[in-house]
Design an enzyme around this catalytic site. Structure first.
Site, PDB file in Angstrom:
ATOM      1  N   GLY A  28      81.456  56.080  62.635  1.00  0.00           N
ATOM      2  CA  GLY A  28      80.959  54.788  62.189  1.00  0.00           C
ATOM      3  C   GLY A  28      82.088  53.805  62.029  1.00  0.00           C
ATOM      4  O   GLY A  28      83.262  54.190  61.912  1.00  0.00           O
ATOM      5  N   HIS A  95      78.235  49.864  62.358  1.00  0.00           N
ATOM      6  CA  HIS A  95      77.657  50.820  63.311  1.00  0.00           C
ATOM      7  C   HIS A  95      77.884  52.221  62.754  1.00  0.00           C
ATOM      8  O   HIS A  95      79.018  52.596  62.450  1.00  0.00           O
ATOM      9  CB  HIS A  95      78.328  50.708  64.682  1.00  0.00           C
ATOM     10  CG  HIS A  95      77.972  51.835  65.610  1.00  0.00           C
ATOM     11  ND1 HIS A  95      76.674  52.193  65.904  1.00  0.00           N
ATOM     12  CD2 HIS A  95      78.758  52.714  66.303  1.00  0.00           C
ATOM     13  CE1 HIS A  95      76.671  53.206  66.741  1.00  0.00           C
ATOM     14  NE2 HIS A  95      77.915  53.554  66.996  1.00  0.00           N
ATOM     15  N   HIS A  97      76.126  56.548  62.792  1.00  0.00           N
ATOM     16  CA  HIS A  97      75.181  57.509  63.349  1.00  0.00           C
ATOM     17  C   HIS A  97      74.427  58.153  62.185  1.00  0.00           C
ATOM     18  O   HIS A  97      74.288  59.365  62.118  1.00  0.00           O
ATOM     19  CB  HIS A  97      75.922  58.566  64.181  1.00  0.00           C
ATOM     20  CG  HIS A  97      76.537  58.017  65.417  1.00  0.00           C
ATOM     21  ND1 HIS A  97      76.750  58.754  66.545  1.00  0.00           N
ATOM     22  CD2 HIS A  97      76.987  56.771  65.720  1.00  0.00           C
ATOM     23  CE1 HIS A  97      77.297  58.004  67.485  1.00  0.00           C
ATOM     24  NE2 HIS A  97      77.451  56.794  66.998  1.00  0.00           N
ATOM     25  N   ASP A 120      62.051  43.735  52.713  1.00  0.00           N
ATOM     26  CA  ASP A 120      63.101  42.966  52.031  1.00  0.00           C
ATOM     27  C   ASP A 120      64.331  42.777  52.899  1.00  0.00           C
ATOM     28  O   ASP A 120      65.086  41.823  52.721  1.00  0.00           O
ATOM     29  CB  ASP A 120      63.535  43.694  50.749  1.00  0.00           C
ATOM     30  CG  ASP A 120      62.517  43.535  49.636  1.00  0.00           C
ATOM     31  OD1 ASP A 120      62.599  44.289  48.662  1.00  0.00           O
ATOM     32  OD2 ASP A 120      61.636  42.657  49.761  1.00  0.00           O
ATOM     33  N   HIS A 171      71.543  56.554  71.428  1.00  0.00           N
ATOM     34  CA  HIS A 171      72.803  56.291  70.720  1.00  0.00           C
ATOM     35  C   HIS A 171      72.536  56.271  69.223  1.00  0.00           C
ATOM     36  O   HIS A 171      72.278  57.324  68.632  1.00  0.00           O
ATOM     37  CB  HIS A 171      73.429  54.999  71.261  1.00  0.00           C
ATOM     38  CG  HIS A 171      74.806  54.725  70.726  1.00  0.00           C
ATOM     39  ND1 HIS A 171      75.485  53.568  70.978  1.00  0.00           N
ATOM     40  CD2 HIS A 171      75.623  55.460  69.937  1.00  0.00           C
ATOM     41  CE1 HIS A 171      76.652  53.598  70.371  1.00  0.00           C
ATOM     42  NE2 HIS A 171      76.772  54.745  69.726  1.00  0.00           N
ATOM     43  N   TYR A 229      65.562  36.740  45.792  1.00  0.00           N
ATOM     44  CA  TYR A 229      66.359  37.973  45.695  1.00  0.00           C
ATOM     45  C   TYR A 229      67.845  37.673  45.899  1.00  0.00           C
ATOM     46  O   TYR A 229      68.206  36.908  46.781  1.00  0.00           O
ATOM     47  CB  TYR A 229      65.974  38.943  46.821  1.00  0.00           C
ATOM     48  CG  TYR A 229      64.635  39.601  46.690  1.00  0.00           C
ATOM     49  CD1 TYR A 229      64.170  40.390  47.723  1.00  0.00           C
ATOM     50  CD2 TYR A 229      63.821  39.436  45.561  1.00  0.00           C
ATOM     51  CE1 TYR A 229      62.948  41.018  47.643  1.00  0.00           C
ATOM     52  CE2 TYR A 229      62.594  40.052  45.469  1.00  0.00           C
ATOM     53  CZ  TYR A 229      62.152  40.853  46.511  1.00  0.00           C
ATOM     54  OH  TYR A 229      60.947  41.473  46.448  1.00  0.00           O
TER      55      TYR A 229
END
Ligand SMILES: O=C(CO)[C@@H](O)[C@H](O)COP(=O)(O)O
Length: 232
Positions: A28, A95, A97, A120, A171, A229
């Site tokens: 990541g 990014h 996994h 949300d 992916h 929020y």
């Protein structure tokens, strides 16, 4: 924002990946951009998150040239670069996994909006992005991963802040935000929504997505002109 601040923010977001349960090994990466200077920063490739320091974070320009940093930038750098160039509204990209969101990506399934937690963060079904062609893979895998994401969001006429997540077939997910940390929070929300969706669908296979009026209400509470929020 100074380069020191940018590297600090991006380092903090990458270091938060493992405790948030989103990554194993180095699967990541998080980046962030300072739009006033056009410089952006991403984690170095393959570096253990717990050892990561702000000085390790690689700084690049929007041509993809390394401006500061001695380590090799993430293997996904070109994907982040395409997205920053195409979408001036985003300030951060994550990014990973992560387990359940990647299950949807690998299975070629979009992530329906079953409830307000999802609503949300994501304005409806999280879209699937096509797999790359053999030519794209051989030419420039990471660049065309970004191109495929841009194509899909443009095709759906979605802003990457309204729909700050996509799932790439075969992916894994990519999420976006107004900052590195904001994109990371969207990855945390995406993973949670994917996990809950698998449970909801198994509990009630025909439950269907959230009614439109509830989806819109929650979307407006976060993204509308009178957003409530997260406002100070
Ligand atoms: O998507 C992938 C591999 O499929 C990448 O996200 C790697 O898992 C992380 O690479 P680095 O950021 O460490 O280069």
């Amino acid at each position: 924002m100074t380069l020191k601040d940018l590297r600090q923010q991006v380092c903090e977001a990458n270091r938060a990946l493992e405790p948030s349960g989103l990554v194993r090994l180095t699967w990541g990466n998080v980046s962030g951009i300072d739009r006033s200077s056009g410089l952006w920063a991403i984690k170095p490739s393959g570096v253990d998150y717990l050892e990561l320091k702000p000085a390790d974070i690689v700084v690049l320009d929007l041509e993809g040239q390394v401006i500061e940093g001695s380590l090799r930038p993430s293997s996904d750098t070109k994907t982040h670069l395409v997205l920053y160039r195409e979408f001036p509204e985003i300030g951060g990209i994550t990014h990973t996994h992560s387990l359940h969101a990647t299950m949807f990506a690998q299975a070629g399934r979009e992530l329906p909006c079953y409830g307000t937690t999802h609503a949300d963060h994501f304005h409806g079904t999280v879209p699937l992005v096509r797999a790359l062609t053999p030519a794209e893979v051989s030419q420039d895998y990471e660049h065309f991963t970004g191109v495929a994401i841009v194509e899909r969001l443009r095709e759906l006429k979605l802003s990457p802040l309204e729909m700050p997540a996509v799932l790439q077939l075969h992916h894994a997910p990519f999420t976006f935000g107004k900052s590195a940390m904001d994109s990371l929070k969207n990855s945390i929300a995406l993973e949670m929504c994917a996990h809950m969706a698998l449970g909801s669908a198994s509990l009630h296979p025909t439950i269907g997505s959230i009614p439109g009026h509830i989806l819109e209400k929650h979307h407006l509470r976060k993204h509308g002109p009178d957003a409530y929020y997260g406002q100070k």
